[in-house]
Design a protein around this motif. Structure first.
Motif, PDB file in Angstrom:
ATOM      1  N   TRP A   1       0.823  -1.210   0.000  1.00 34.43           N
ATOM      2  CA  TRP A   1       0.000   0.000   0.000  1.00 34.43           C
ATOM      3  C   TRP A   1       0.859   1.262   0.000  1.00 34.43           C
ATOM      4  O   TRP A   1       0.430   2.315  -0.458  1.00 34.43           O
ATOM      5  CB  TRP A   1      -0.952   0.003   1.191  1.00 34.43           C
ATOM      6  N   GLU A   2       2.112   1.160   0.525  1.00 37.46           N
ATOM      7  CA  GLU A   2       2.991   2.321   0.493  1.00 37.46           C
ATOM      8  C   GLU A   2       3.368   2.684  -0.941  1.00 37.46           C
ATOM      9  O   GLU A   2       3.623   3.850  -1.260  1.00 37.46           O
ATOM     10  CB  GLU A   2       4.265   2.036   1.295  1.00 37.46           C
ATOM     11  N   ASN A   3       3.412   1.680  -1.798  1.00 38.70           N
ATOM     12  CA  ASN A   3       3.748   1.936  -3.191  1.00 38.70           C
ATOM     13  C   ASN A   3       2.712   2.825  -3.865  1.00 38.70           C
ATOM     14  O   ASN A   3       3.021   3.555  -4.803  1.00 38.70           O
ATOM     15  CB  ASN A   3       3.865   0.605  -3.941  1.00 38.70           C
ATOM     16  N   LEU A   4       1.463   2.760  -3.369  1.00 38.28           N
ATOM     17  CA  LEU A   4       0.407   3.592  -3.929  1.00 38.28           C
ATOM     18  C   LEU A   4       0.609   5.073  -3.598  1.00 38.28           C
ATOM     19  O   LEU A   4       0.030   5.940  -4.256  1.00 38.28           O
ATOM     20  CB  LEU A   4      -0.959   3.131  -3.413  1.00 38.28           C
ATOM     21  N   LEU A   5       1.414   5.349  -2.569  1.00 42.61           N
ATOM     22  CA  LEU A   5       1.617   6.724  -2.133  1.00 42.61           C
ATOM     23  C   LEU A   5       2.749   7.419  -2.879  1.00 42.61           C
ATOM     24  O   LEU A   5       3.023   8.590  -2.638  1.00 42.61           O
ATOM     25  CB  LEU A   5       1.909   6.754  -0.618  1.00 42.61           C
ATOM     26  N   HIS A   6       3.441   6.707  -3.741  1.00 46.25           N
ATOM     27  CA  HIS A   6       4.552   7.277  -4.489  1.00 46.25           C
ATOM     28  C   HIS A   6       4.327   7.037  -5.977  1.00 46.25           C
ATOM     29  O   HIS A   6       3.834   5.982  -6.371  1.00 46.25           O
ATOM     30  CB  HIS A   6       5.884   6.646  -4.063  1.00 46.25           C
ATOM     31  N   ASN A   7       4.716   8.009  -6.815  1.00 45.85           N
ATOM     32  CA  ASN A   7       4.507   7.831  -8.258  1.00 45.85           C
ATOM     33  C   ASN A   7       5.556   6.896  -8.836  1.00 45.85           C
ATOM     34  O   ASN A   7       6.557   6.572  -8.206  1.00 45.85           O
ATOM     35  CB  ASN A   7       4.516   9.187  -8.979  1.00 45.85           C
ATOM     36  N   GLN A   8       5.325   6.447 -10.072  1.00 47.02           N
ATOM     37  CA  GLN A   8       6.193   5.470 -10.719  1.00 47.02           C
ATOM     38  C   GLN A   8       6.886   6.066 -11.949  1.00 47.02           C
ATOM     39  O   GLN A   8       7.121   5.372 -12.933  1.00 47.02           O
ATOM     40  CB  GLN A   8       5.353   4.251 -11.134  1.00 47.02           C
ATOM     41  N   SER A   9       7.207   7.353 -11.892  1.00 46.69           N
ATOM     42  CA  SER A   9       7.826   7.993 -13.054  1.00 46.69           C
ATOM     43  C   SER A   9       9.211   7.423 -13.345  1.00 46.69           C
ATOM     44  O   SER A   9       9.686   7.483 -14.488  1.00 46.69           O
ATOM     45  CB  SER A   9       7.912   9.505 -12.855  1.00 46.69           C
ATOM     46  N   ALA A  10       9.887   6.839 -12.338  1.00 45.03           N
ATOM     47  CA  ALA A  10      11.208   6.243 -12.581  1.00 45.03           C
ATOM     48  C   ALA A  10      11.099   5.087 -13.570  1.00 45.03           C
ATOM     49  O   ALA A  10      11.950   4.921 -14.448  1.00 45.03           O
ATOM     50  CB  ALA A  10      11.813   5.759 -11.270  1.00 45.03           C
ATOM     51  N   LEU A  11      10.064   4.286 -13.432  1.00 48.43           N
ATOM     52  CA  LEU A  11       9.888   3.162 -14.350  1.00 48.43           C
ATOM     53  C   LEU A  11       9.683   3.654 -15.778  1.00 48.43           C
ATOM     54  O   LEU A  11      10.217   3.078 -16.731  1.00 48.43           O
ATOM     55  CB  LEU A  11       8.692   2.313 -13.903  1.00 48.43           C
ATOM     56  N   TRP A  12       8.900   4.715 -15.925  1.00 48.70           N
ATOM     57  CA  TRP A  12       8.648   5.262 -17.258  1.00 48.70           C
ATOM     58  C   TRP A  12       9.932   5.867 -17.835  1.00 48.70           C
ATOM     59  O   TRP A  12      10.231   5.704 -19.012  1.00 48.70           O
ATOM     60  CB  TRP A  12       7.537   6.294 -17.174  1.00 48.70           C
ATOM     61  N   LEU A  13      10.684   6.568 -16.975  1.00 49.68           N
ATOM     62  CA  LEU A  13      11.950   7.149 -17.416  1.00 49.68           C
ATOM     63  C   LEU A  13      12.903   6.061 -17.911  1.00 49.68           C
ATOM     64  O   LEU A  13      13.499   6.173 -18.991  1.00 49.68           O
ATOM     65  CB  LEU A  13      12.596   7.900 -16.255  1.00 49.68           C
ATOM     66  N   LYS A  14      13.037   4.995 -17.140  1.00 47.07           N
ATOM     67  CA  LYS A  14      13.955   3.927 -17.518  1.00 47.07           C
ATOM     68  C   LYS A  14      13.512   3.248 -18.806  1.00 47.07           C
ATOM     69  O   LYS A  14      14.337   2.911 -19.657  1.00 47.07           O
ATOM     70  CB  LYS A  14      14.070   2.912 -16.381  1.00 47.07           C
TER      71      LYS A  14
END
Length: 675
Positions: free
Chosen positions: A612-625
């Motif tokens: 559930w903590e993962n929901l509190l942070h965006n995932q722009s790093a994955l898109w960048l990579k």
């Protein structure tokens, strides 16, 4: 959350097994029979019914063809079993028809067999489970409204059992299979004994007539021939799954070919006995059945509310003294179980064939991987998903599904027997021992006969079933064939592109290494990423931030200078508030200026301990990579920062490779103090 998932996985699948324990999963013949032969053994529960359903389109006038059609099916089954015994002994590596055809007729023909078998394995699961549900409904008609949920539930159960491993599923399924064989043989013996002493069993439907369908009452000539051929093709469902033993030879104990051939012979003898016995009792007890109950004449009530029992259910009731007898319920329970478990043949054949195709680079390599219990788990799951969708789409209706059936298996039969003929021709060209030559010539005759007979049946099946839905199976096999060729081309092209031709040039040092650390604010993850990047001693090192707000960017630069960080800070403006595009464009501009340089991008990332903590942070790093990976000469490195919750999380997922939960990458300039 992960602890619960892990516990559930262990409860369903069991403990993980070491690769060295693979020998413990090998099967003795008593377990191999129910695992690999449950499909052909169970088909006696509906093969006779399929013959009768076709013949009764013209009323009762054509039922006298039943024994002749059944005799043809018996002869065909005997020929196919004898033929596949030769396959097992000549090609014990487990490729079965696919290996035989690929070796002797070429890779393209081998793919035709593979595609046909994969489609047929899916159909085996769908038809077997739907037929098993039908028999449950025959015993308890009130369950008719729950047909589809029951079918999907049984597929899920079979999937779970097979994920536990071949040996585990064999132990679970052996007893129901032997109970079914014993029950049917007792029913046949009892019914024939009653017939011989003058007390022939009478089916509940014997008193009903059957009205002919329009234009089917007085067939002659070619129309009558087509009707009998169609009935024959439906009865050939008794042969489905015969080839599964040839695909599963590696799962047998040593001597593998001998044990597999013996199991094949036993399976053939039992299948022929039960099919012939059930068909004889259906004729003796005068079973009358039609696809539409409203075609039955003499019903006491409305046809809309009348539920026809299956042929084997009517025979059991007639032989054992009614629908409330113990024998009737025993046969119904055993039949329902074996029909559902017959899908287990496909759950073993499909993953094995899929793993061989993956090994040969015709399917994704993941299908060649073994799971925790040393089963080919990915293949098992793929089969369950496709079969479940098919059951849902066709509402678990056997009559609709059966038209898509057996086309693939007869394609496999025909091509494999042709391949075996060529195999024996090649052996005879080099063999000089007279006794061995006689053996090869005899087996060539067997395989040649099998090729001719199964080829004729394939033509009959195509002619009688194509317009009734079999074209979908042909289309699915064609699409699968094209897909496998495309996958092979991709793997071959990748291998050619990655092949090393000049190791020295590949190992030559690059001119320079241009290192970039992505920054959003100054905090511990940022400083760790900077230190890590400096440890590589790159030719040039700089920090990069994307400014979506001029004031925030100015504040970040001021703090950067106050801390005395020696790494230069590069600020890229983003008037449209984008993050990914400016970073990618900047990196590509460096590559354009110095094509021989390597650009190393370091991305600080948070590691969280709870889903559930993962929901509190965006995932722009994955898109960048994902965007940077498409840029030649760019190396992307994640620099993780473990939050306290990740350190406290005591679960396997937190330690397993590839299961790290990454949070918000510090790539956007923000006010100090924001996280």
């Amino acid at each position: 959350m992960f602890n619960v998932t892990g516990i559930l996985k262990r409860l369903v699948i069991g403990r993980a097994m070491r690769s060295e324990e693979l020998h413990e999963t090998l099967l003795p013949k008593r377990l191999a029979l129910p695992i690999f032969a449950s499909d052909p053994l169970s088909s006696v529960a509906y093969a006779t019914q399929e013959i009768l359903l076709v013949l009764t389109v013209g009323g009762l006038a054509y039922l006298h063809f039943t024994p002749w059609i059944a005799a043809a099916v018996v002869v065909l089954l005997a020929v196919v079993v004898l033929s596949y015994r030769q396959v097992v002994q000549a090609y014990p590596s487990g490729g079965g028809s696919y290996e035989v055809v690929s070796t002797n007729l070429g890779p393209s023909s081998g793919l035709v067999v593979a595609a046909s078998l994969l489609v047929d394995y899916v159909m085996t699961v769908a038809v077997s489970v739907a037929s098993g549900v039908d028999n449950i409904i025959s015993a308890v008609p009130e369950l008719a409204d729950y047909r589809v949920p029951m079918a999907l539930g049984f597929v899920a159960l079979l999937t779970a059992m097979n994920l536990r491993g071949v040996r585990e599923s064999g132990r679970a399924f052996a007893t129901p299979t032997y109970l079914f064989i014993g029950g049917v043989l007792i029913m046949i013996a009892t019914g024939l004994f009653r017939y011989l002493v003058g007390d022939a069993p009478v089916a509940e439907s014997a008193k009903y007539g059957i009205a002919a369908e329009p234009h089917e009452a007085h067939l002659t000539g070619l129309a009558l021939v087509m009707l009998t051929l169609r009935a024959f093709s439906q009865g050939c469902t008794a042969l489905t799954g015969v080839e599964a033993i040839s695909n599963g030879v590696p799962a047998f104990r040593k001597p593998k070919p001998k044990n597999a051939a013996t199991t094949m012979a036993v399976m053939g003898a039992i299948s022929i006995t039960m099919f012939a016995g059930v068909t004889t009792l259906a004729i003796v007890s005068k079973v009358h059945i039609a696809e539409d109950a409203c075609r039955l004449t003499g019903l006491d009530g409305s046809c809309d509310t009348y539920t026809q029992r299956t042929v084997i259910a009517q025979i059991a009731a007639a032989v054992f003294g009614g629908e409330h007898s113990i024998g009737f319920y025993y046969i119904q329970a055993a039949t329902a179980l074996i029909l559902i478990l017959a899908a287990n043949t496909a759950f073993n054949g499909f993953p094995l064939l899929g793993s061989i195709l993956a090994r040969d680079r015709y399917l994704p390599r993941q299908l060649h991987n073994r799971g925790d219990r040393l089963a080919f788990s990915n293949g098992i799951l793929a089969l369950a998903i496709v079969a479940g969708l098919l059951l849902w789409g066709y509402q678990a209706n056997v009559t609709n599904l059966i038209h898509l059936y057996i086309l693939g298996v007869f394609t496999s039969f025909t091509l494999s027997q042709l391949g075996m003929v060529r195999h024996w021709n090649r052996e005879l060209r080099t063999e000089t021992d007279p006794q061995t030559r006689r053996h090869h010539k005899l087996t060539r005759i067997i395989n040649g006969t099998g090729a001719v007979v199964t080829g004729l049946v394939l033509l009959i099946v195509l002619a009688t079933k194509f317009t009734q839905g079999a074209w979908l199976a042909v289309l699915a096999a064609l699409v699968l064939w094209l897909m496998m060729r495309g996958i092979r081309r991709h793997y071959d092209a990748t291998a050619a592109e990655l092949a090393v031709t000049d190791p020295r040039s590949e190992l030559a040092l690059s001119s320079r290494v241009f290192a970039i650390v992505l920054v959003s604010t100054i905090h511990k993850p940022t400083l760790r990423a900077l230190s890590y990047a400096r440890a590589f001693r790159p030719t040039h090192l700089e920090a990069l931030t994307v400014s979506v707000d001029r004031e925030e960017a100015a504040a970040l630069r001021e703090r950067w200078e106050d801390y005395g960080i020696e790494v230069p800070l590069k600020i890229v403006d983003s008037p449209y508030r984008e993050v990914t595009r400016p970073v990618v464009e900047y990196v590509r501009s460096i590559r354009r200026e110095s094509p021989r340089d390597i650009v190393a991008v370091f991305i600080p990332e948070y590691v969280v301990g709870h889903w559930w903590e993962n929901l509190l942070h965006n995932q722009s790093a994955l898109w960048l990579k994902s965007r940077l990976l498409f840029t030649p000469g760019v190396m992307v490195t994640s620099v993780p920062w473990q939050l306290t919750s990740s350190a406290r999380a005591d679960h396997p997922a937190a330690r397993a490779p590839g299961s790290v939960r990454r949070g918000e990458p510090p790539t956007v300039a923000k006010q100090p103090g924001r996280g």
